[in-house]
Design an enzyme around this catalytic site. Sequence first.
Site, PDB file in Angstrom:
ATOM      1  N   SER A  78       0.794  -1.237   0.000  1.00 31.72           N
ATOM      2  CA  SER A  78       0.000   0.000   0.000  1.00 31.72           C
ATOM      3  C   SER A  78       0.819   1.277   0.000  1.00 31.72           C
ATOM      4  O   SER A  78       0.245   2.368  -0.137  1.00 31.72           O
ATOM      5  CB  SER A  78      -0.962   0.005   1.182  1.00 31.72           C
ATOM      6  OG  SER A  78      -2.045  -0.862   0.924  1.00 31.72           O
ATOM      7  N   ALA A 134      -4.130 -20.603   1.670  1.00 32.12           N
ATOM      8  CA  ALA A 134      -3.832 -21.703   0.747  1.00 32.12           C
ATOM      9  C   ALA A 134      -4.277 -21.345  -0.666  1.00 32.12           C
ATOM     10  O   ALA A 134      -3.572 -21.624  -1.647  1.00 32.12           O
ATOM     11  CB  ALA A 134      -4.515 -22.991   1.214  1.00 32.12           C
ATOM     12  N   TYR A 176     -10.926   1.323   5.586  1.00 33.73           N
ATOM     13  CA  TYR A 176      -9.835   1.146   4.625  1.00 33.73           C
ATOM     14  C   TYR A 176     -10.322   0.338   3.428  1.00 33.73           C
ATOM     15  O   TYR A 176     -10.923  -0.714   3.582  1.00 33.73           O
ATOM     16  CB  TYR A 176      -8.668   0.420   5.291  1.00 33.73           C
ATOM     17  CG  TYR A 176      -7.378   0.552   4.527  1.00 33.73           C
ATOM     18  CD1 TYR A 176      -6.547   1.647   4.709  1.00 33.73           C
ATOM     19  CD2 TYR A 176      -6.985  -0.426   3.619  1.00 33.73           C
ATOM     20  CE1 TYR A 176      -5.355   1.776   4.018  1.00 33.73           C
ATOM     21  CE2 TYR A 176      -5.795  -0.306   2.923  1.00 33.73           C
ATOM     22  CZ  TYR A 176      -4.991   0.792   3.127  1.00 33.73           C
ATOM     23  OH  TYR A 176      -3.813   0.915   2.432  1.00 33.73           O
ATOM     24  N   ASN A 213      -9.199  -0.893  -0.436  1.00 30.93           N
ATOM     25  CA  ASN A 213      -8.373  -1.047  -1.630  1.00 30.93           C
ATOM     26  C   ASN A 213      -9.192  -0.922  -2.907  1.00 30.93           C
ATOM     27  O   ASN A 213      -8.666  -0.523  -3.951  1.00 30.93           O
ATOM     28  CB  ASN A 213      -7.658  -2.397  -1.588  1.00 30.93           C
ATOM     29  CG  ASN A 213      -6.549  -2.416  -0.564  1.00 30.93           C
ATOM     30  OD1 ASN A 213      -5.625  -1.614  -0.600  1.00 30.93           O
ATOM     31  ND2 ASN A 213      -6.645  -3.337   0.390  1.00 30.93           N
ATOM     32  N   GLY A 242       2.705  -0.312   4.119  1.00 29.89           N
ATOM     33  CA  GLY A 242       2.163  -1.212   3.118  1.00 29.89           C
ATOM     34  C   GLY A 242       2.523  -2.656   3.384  1.00 29.89           C
ATOM     35  O   GLY A 242       3.558  -2.952   3.989  1.00 29.89           O
TER      36      GLY A 242
END
Length: 324
Positions: A54, A110, A144, A146, A270
């Site tokens: 980030s 995974a 937050y 993205n 980040g």
Amino acid sequence: MLDALAHRFVAAGAVGVIAARRHGATVETAAAGRVVLSEGAASPDVNGYFRLGSVTKPYTAALVLQRLHREIDRPVTRWLPIGDDRITLRHLLTHRSGLHNYTDDFGDLAAVVAGRHTAWNAWDLVRPALDRPRHFAPGAGRSYCNTGYLLLGLVIERVSGRSWAEEVTASLVEPLGLTGTHTGAVRLPAPHAHGYLTVDGRPVDVTDFDPSQAGAAGVVVSTLADVNRFFRALLAEDLLPPAALDAMRAGGLGLGRLETPDGPVYGYNGGFFGFQARSWHSADGERQLTLSATTTTASAGGLPPTEDLLPALHGRRPADSRRG
């Protein structure tokens, strides 16, 4: 003092750490830990490449403000068909859109490891997030997100007529001479330390990773020197008009702010699978500290908090920040 900080990160669980502190013309570097998990491995190279995660966001924000700083309160629908004309560029820049954060769906490590060579298109990540319930009305809270930075990358593409990566290169990398900065690197250039994810109790090397799932929110690969050079140019008004930089500093438009006894500092943290980056700078860009830690996890859990970097940024030992 920087050596002590680097070793604190290793003691807290980092595999390897590199850091660079700059004060004016003086640059101090430090390395601790191992370049790979193997016992007896060498320390990481302070000139090595790492994933910013980030810390990419200030680069994206700078591109938006270069072109659209007078339009940040316009609805995003002016450029993109997102179906909600209440959401503005400012909301995306400040994590106040209320949109679902698409990376919250990456909890299965995974699956992350198995899919690490998958190439993603930004719209393929954004569309499902737009269909999810909103956390709050635009501007009514902060969460937050993205998803918002992927949308900002798409706005940049619409306005510039070229890909986000091409615009980063043309408007930031080339003008600033950031020869160690890359977008979209699946394999890190040499030298570099290795990052890992722990799956079923076993660390898996995830240094090679298609970062397209992070896009304009977290895809950049760089070096300590280049990251410091970018922030120095940003804070010295080499990239933005003064009014745009003032708004960025005051309003959290893609730039974090922390208060210290020596005045405010600006930067970002980040993370990208197996990598953690920290980059913080004085208001005039004359004091700078950037650090990269490789880990065996997807989060920064257990690593020293950002506040523990700030004494070293200002030239004091990390121990000065310990609270009684």
